[in-house]
Design an enzyme around this catalytic site. Sequence first.
Site, PDB file in Angstrom:
ATOM      1  N   GLU A 287      34.187 -10.754 -62.450  1.00  0.00           N
ATOM      2  CA  GLU A 287      34.361  -9.314 -62.543  1.00  0.00           C
ATOM      3  C   GLU A 287      33.124  -8.592 -62.008  1.00  0.00           C
ATOM      4  O   GLU A 287      33.188  -7.425 -61.626  1.00  0.00           O
ATOM      5  CB  GLU A 287      34.585  -8.961 -64.021  1.00  0.00           C
ATOM      6  CG  GLU A 287      35.035  -7.556 -64.259  1.00  0.00           C
ATOM      7  CD  GLU A 287      35.548  -7.367 -65.687  1.00  0.00           C
ATOM      8  OE1 GLU A 287      36.130  -8.307 -66.252  1.00  0.00           O
ATOM      9  OE2 GLU A 287      35.349  -6.277 -66.218  1.00  0.00           O
TER      10      GLU A 287
ATOM     11  N   HIS B  92      42.729 -17.340 -68.347  1.00  0.00           N
ATOM     12  CA  HIS B  92      41.290 -17.389 -68.413  1.00  0.00           C
ATOM     13  C   HIS B  92      40.750 -17.623 -69.808  1.00  0.00           C
ATOM     14  O   HIS B  92      39.820 -18.397 -70.011  1.00  0.00           O
ATOM     15  CB  HIS B  92      40.759 -16.054 -67.873  1.00  0.00           C
ATOM     16  CG  HIS B  92      39.274 -15.932 -67.874  1.00  0.00           C
ATOM     17  ND1 HIS B  92      38.476 -16.862 -67.267  1.00  0.00           N
ATOM     18  CD2 HIS B  92      38.446 -14.999 -68.404  1.00  0.00           C
ATOM     19  CE1 HIS B  92      37.208 -16.493 -67.428  1.00  0.00           C
ATOM     20  NE2 HIS B  92      37.161 -15.400 -68.122  1.00  0.00           N
TER      21      HIS B  92
ATOM     22  N   LEU C  18      37.743 -18.840 -60.793  1.00  0.00           N
ATOM     23  CA  LEU C  18      37.386 -17.469 -61.096  1.00  0.00           C
ATOM     24  C   LEU C  18      36.583 -16.770 -60.005  1.00  0.00           C
ATOM     25  O   LEU C  18      35.701 -17.355 -59.404  1.00  0.00           O
ATOM     26  CB  LEU C  18      36.540 -17.506 -62.361  1.00  0.00           C
ATOM     27  CG  LEU C  18      36.644 -16.292 -63.235  1.00  0.00           C
ATOM     28  CD1 LEU C  18      38.090 -16.113 -63.684  1.00  0.00           C
ATOM     29  CD2 LEU C  18      35.733 -16.466 -64.424  1.00  0.00           C
TER      30      LEU C  18
ATOM     31  N   GLN D 282      44.415 -14.250 -72.291  1.00  0.00           N
ATOM     32  CA  GLN D 282      43.902 -13.326 -71.281  1.00  0.00           C
ATOM     33  C   GLN D 282      44.092 -13.860 -69.864  1.00  0.00           C
ATOM     34  O   GLN D 282      43.767 -15.011 -69.573  1.00  0.00           O
ATOM     35  CB  GLN D 282      42.411 -13.069 -71.490  1.00  0.00           C
ATOM     36  CG  GLN D 282      41.853 -12.100 -70.457  1.00  0.00           C
ATOM     37  CD  GLN D 282      40.504 -11.550 -70.863  1.00  0.00           C
ATOM     38  OE1 GLN D 282      39.504 -12.230 -70.816  1.00  0.00           O
ATOM     39  NE2 GLN D 282      40.493 -10.301 -71.288  1.00  0.00           N
TER      40      GLN D 282
ATOM     41  N   PHE E 233      30.621  -3.181 -66.418  1.00  0.00           N
ATOM     42  CA  PHE E 233      31.746  -4.115 -66.463  1.00  0.00           C
ATOM     43  C   PHE E 233      32.950  -3.376 -67.021  1.00  0.00           C
ATOM     44  O   PHE E 233      32.798  -2.357 -67.687  1.00  0.00           O
ATOM     45  CB  PHE E 233      31.391  -5.292 -67.386  1.00  0.00           C
ATOM     46  CG  PHE E 233      31.501  -6.637 -66.727  1.00  0.00           C
ATOM     47  CD1 PHE E 233      30.820  -6.920 -65.547  1.00  0.00           C
ATOM     48  CD2 PHE E 233      32.272  -7.649 -67.294  1.00  0.00           C
ATOM     49  CE1 PHE E 233      30.904  -8.172 -64.956  1.00  0.00           C
ATOM     50  CE2 PHE E 233      32.361  -8.899 -66.707  1.00  0.00           C
ATOM     51  CZ  PHE E 233      31.677  -9.161 -65.545  1.00  0.00           C
TER      52      PHE E 233
ATOM     53  N   ARG F 171      40.743  -5.890 -68.321  1.00  0.00           N
ATOM     54  CA  ARG F 171      41.367  -6.978 -67.569  1.00  0.00           C
ATOM     55  C   ARG F 171      42.890  -6.982 -67.638  1.00  0.00           C
ATOM     56  O   ARG F 171      43.558  -7.280 -66.658  1.00  0.00           O
ATOM     57  CB  ARG F 171      40.830  -8.308 -68.093  1.00  0.00           C
ATOM     58  CG  ARG F 171      39.393  -8.498 -67.708  1.00  0.00           C
ATOM     59  CD  ARG F 171      38.804  -9.734 -68.315  1.00  0.00           C
ATOM     60  NE  ARG F 171      37.469  -9.925 -67.742  1.00  0.00           N
ATOM     61  CZ  ARG F 171      36.641 -10.888 -68.092  1.00  0.00           C
ATOM     62  NH1 ARG F 171      36.989 -11.754 -69.025  1.00  0.00           N
ATOM     63  NH2 ARG F 171      35.464 -11.016 -67.523  1.00  0.00           N
TER      64      ARG F 171
ATOM     65  N   ARG G 202      40.152  -9.149 -74.409  1.00  0.00           N
ATOM     66  CA  ARG G 202      38.704  -9.230 -74.510  1.00  0.00           C
ATOM     67  C   ARG G 202      38.050  -8.503 -73.339  1.00  0.00           C
ATOM     68  O   ARG G 202      38.493  -8.644 -72.199  1.00  0.00           O
ATOM     69  CB  ARG G 202      38.248 -10.695 -74.500  1.00  0.00           C
ATOM     70  CG  ARG G 202      36.735 -10.861 -74.470  1.00  0.00           C
ATOM     71  CD  ARG G 202      36.337 -12.321 -74.513  1.00  0.00           C
ATOM     72  NE  ARG G 202      36.679 -13.051 -73.296  1.00  0.00           N
ATOM     73  CZ  ARG G 202      35.962 -13.063 -72.169  1.00  0.00           C
ATOM     74  NH1 ARG G 202      34.855 -12.359 -72.085  1.00  0.00           N
ATOM     75  NH2 ARG G 202      36.357 -13.767 -71.126  1.00  0.00           N
TER      76      ARG G 202
ATOM     77  N   HIS H 272      42.736 -13.314 -66.341  1.00  0.00           N
ATOM     78  CA  HIS H 272      41.656 -12.675 -65.593  1.00  0.00           C
ATOM     79  C   HIS H 272      42.259 -12.180 -64.294  1.00  0.00           C
ATOM     80  O   HIS H 272      42.934 -12.930 -63.589  1.00  0.00           O
ATOM     81  CB  HIS H 272      40.543 -13.690 -65.326  1.00  0.00           C
ATOM     82  CG  HIS H 272      39.280 -13.070 -64.823  1.00  0.00           C
ATOM     83  ND1 HIS H 272      39.196 -12.474 -63.594  1.00  0.00           N
ATOM     84  CD2 HIS H 272      38.066 -12.948 -65.398  1.00  0.00           C
ATOM     85  CE1 HIS H 272      37.958 -12.004 -63.436  1.00  0.00           C
ATOM     86  NE2 HIS H 272      37.259 -12.281 -64.513  1.00  0.00           N
TER      87      HIS H 272
END
Lengths: 271, 604
Positions: free
Chosen positions: B259, B382, B256, B240, B127, B317, B417, B242
Site C-alpha cells: 500500500e 491477505h 503483495l 481481508q 496510509f 482496503r 484492518r 488486499h
Amino acid sequence: MESITLHVFRGAHGVGSLTDYEVPVTPGMVVLDAIHYIQAHTDGTLACRWNCKAAKCGSCSAEINGVPGLLCKTRVDLFPEGDIAVGPMRTFPHVRDLVTDVSWNYRVNARIPPLRPDPARGGAPFDLQQEDVERVQEFRKCIECFLCQDVCHVLREHQRTDAFFGPRQMCRIAGLEMHPMDTLDRRQQLHNEAGVAYCNITKCCTEVCPEHIHITDNAIIPMKERVVDSYFDPVAGILRKIGVLQRQPRQKAAGDAAPATTIHSPPKSAD
Amino acid sequence: MEPCEAFDYDILVVGAGGAGLRAVIAAREAGCRVGVVCKSLLGKAHTVMAEGGVAAALGNMVSSDGELEPDGWETHFVDTMKGGAFLNNWRMVEIFAHEAIDRVFELEQYGAVFDRTPEGRIAQRPFGGHKYRRLNHVGDRTGLELIRTVQDKAVGAGMDVHMEVTLVRLLTAGGVVVGALGYHRETGRFVTFRAKAVVLATGGWGRMFRFTSNSWEGTGDGVTLAYEAGAELIDMEMMQFHPTGMIWPPGMRGILVTEGVRGEGGILRNSRGERFMFKPEYMPELYRGQFAESEQEAAGWLDDKKRFRRPPELLPRDVVSRAIYREVKAGNGCEHGGVFLDVSQRGAEYIKAKLPSMYDQFHALGDVDITVEPMEVYPTVHYTMGGIRVDPETAAATVPGLFAAGEVAGGLHGANRLGGNSLSDILVFGRRAGDGAAAWAAGKSLAELDPAQIADGQEQMLKPLGKSGGESPYALHAELQETMQQNAMIAREEAGLKIALDKVRELQKRAEGLAAPGGREYNPGWHATRDLVSMLTVSEIIVLCALERKESRGAQWRIDFPERDDAGWGTKNLVVHRRDGQPAVVESPLPAMPEHLKALFQEH
C-alpha cells in the site's frame, strides 16, 4: 520453450543423485514454481524449504547449476537451453533433497550480544539523522538466506565453522558496531571467536547477496581495520611496551558470556 | 503411543513472528522459562512480508504551515474503529492505540533503525484510512526490521527454540491447556511440550484461496488447534483482501504490492485510462468529503498534506478492493484481469529510494520497470481480521491456560484492518499475551499429560503416511482453493456460499482417505495432509459465518445483501465454538462503548 528438464538432487544425508523431471513452462516462471509443480504432480515427497515466494524471507536458498541463489528469485528463462540442475547448499549438513541443516547459523548468532544503547543518552525515541542510520540500514536488509555463508571459502572449502562466524554474522555485528547508539566494544569478539581475520576478501559473499549488501566492502573491511588498529598497530605496541601509551581501559567486552538461547535440533534417527 | 522427546517450560509460545517473539520478551522479563515452537526456521514468519510500516500516533510529521500534525491515540482509535466498520472490540482498540506508541519507541531501544525526518525523529508515511501520517517505516521493509529486532532481543533474553516443528494438537487436563503435541518436520518424529500456559501466535490463514499473499504456512493451524481445544472464535467471516496483489506473471499471482505504493502517490487506472477511484459510487458515505475530488487536488497532496485532501486510492482496503473487483467485472480490466497501478510519475530516483523492494520485485520477477510503466494488480487474500476470541487485558482465550496474540487473535480489527495496524497489533498484544501468560503461570505447577490424547494425535497424524492409492493432498488443496476463490472470496452470495459449504464438507470426507507416500523424514506431501485438515476446518467456519451475516460490512460483501445494517448486524459479532464435533455459530452483542470514547468521534 514449452517445457524444461529439471535435474533435482534427491537423497538424504549427502547420499543421492540427480533425478530428471519434465516441467511445463509458464510466463515468468521461477525455479521454485517448477519445484512446486513436481511436488504437486510428480512426487510429493520432494523436500524443499520455502515461505514468502517474494525474495523477502530467505528460506528457499539452494544451488542452481552450481550457483547459490534463491529458488523464488531465479527465473527459468535465464537458462534458454532449458537444462537446470538444482541442488542443496553444499556448506551445511545435508538433510534431504534440497533441505540442509542451517541451525549452526542460529547458534552462532546467539553468541552476538544485542544492541546496548547508552543509558546516559536517555532512552528512545532517539534523535538521529538519516545519514546516521543509512550505513546501518544496509546491513539490516539481510534476509538470513545464508547464501553468503554457503559460498564463503572459509566455511565451504575449509569447514572452519569453529573459527569464523561467516559473512552473515559479520553483517549482524557491523549493524551493531556501527549503530549510532551502541556502546559495546565488539572488537574483542570480532578478533577472537568471530574470526574476522579469516576473511580473505574474495567478495564471493557480496556477489551472491540477493539484497545487494556490500558485505565485504562495507561490513567486513571496516571491521578488520578496527581490529587491526586495536591489536596490531606496531607503533602503539612499542609505545605501550615502554609505558608511554597505556592500554585504554575497555568498556565491557562483548561475546564472552554463554548464549542465553538454545537452538534445539531433533534427535537424529534412521527413517 | 509412540515414545517421544519431551520438554517442560513455564510458557510455550507457538509461532515466532512478531507477536510470538514479543510475547517471549515479556515472559522472559517476568522471569519465566520459555520454549518457542516455529513451523519454519526462526525469523521466516509472515511479519517479514509487511512493507508499509508500523502504525502508531507519534505525531512526528510537520505540516506545510510548520506545525506538527496533531495526531494522537484518540485519532488512531477513531480511525481504527471506522476502518473496522465498528465491529471492533472498543477496549482492544483503546489499549492498542494507547500502547502502540510506547511499543514503537521500545523497538528503537531494542535496535530498530527507522527512517528519519529532517528533524531527526522517526519518519511517518500516510496510509489508507489513517487521518495523519502515522506509519513508522524503514523503506518498504518495515516488517523485516521489526522481526529481526524482536528476534535479536528475544535471542538475547534467552529462549529454547524448536524450529520446523508443527503442532498436531493442544493437550488439556480437566479443560485446561497444559501442553502440546507436535512433530519435527526434519525427522517426522513426535515431540511433546508441557507448559503452565500456551501462547498461540501462529498468524493467519489464506492458503484455502487461490489468490493469496500468504506463504505455505498460512493454513490456519493455530486457530484450528484452539477451536479443537474448545476456544471460541470471533468474526471468522472477515477475511481481508488486499487491493493490490500482483496478477502477472502467473507464478507471481497474489504476491503483495505494498500500500506504500499508493501512499507514495501511486494511481489506479482501468484499461480505459480512467482514474476510477474518483467515481462517486465508490466513495462510502462515512468518508465523503474527506478525500480529494480532482486529480489536481490529489497531486497537490503529495507535497502539501495540510492544504489538500488525500487521493481516493488511500481509502480503506475493503473499499479499494471492491472498486477494483467491480471495474474488472464491468469489463474495464487489463489483459490479465486486473487494473493498472502507476507510480512512475514520481520519478526513478524517488521510487528506488522509497520503494526499493517493489522496484526489485517487479524488475526481477515481472519484467516491469515501475519507474516508467504501470503495474498490473488485483485483490489478493491477505489477512484475517477474525480469530481466537481473547480478553483485551490479558489476551487470554476462552479456554483456561491458552492465550493468543497477533493475526490468530480476533477482535481488534473488526470488519477490516487498516494498513500498518498489524505490526503495532503484534507488538501491543504480543506483549500483553506474554504478560498474561506469565501471570497465569505464576504459582502453578506443570500438569501430567494425558497419554490417550497423545496417542490419538499421533494416530491421526500417521494415518495417511506410507499409504498409496488414496487421494493426493495437493489435488484436494487445489479443489479447495478453486471453490473458496469462486464462492467465498471478495463478492459473496447465498447460492455460492452454499456451493462452497457442500464442497468443503465433501472434501472433509475425502480427506479421511488421503495418502502420503514416502517416509517420515522431511516429507512435504505428508505435512500437506495435516495442513489440509486445518484448512478444511477453517474454510467451513469462514463459509458458515459468511452465510450467517446477511449484510455488507467491511470485508464481508454480500451482493444479495448489499446494505450495511447498522441497527441489526452492526450490533453483534459472530462467535463460533465446537459443539458435538461441529462448528456452532452464535450471535454475540458488541460490548457497549463508554461515553467518553463515543465523544472522540465528534472531535477527531
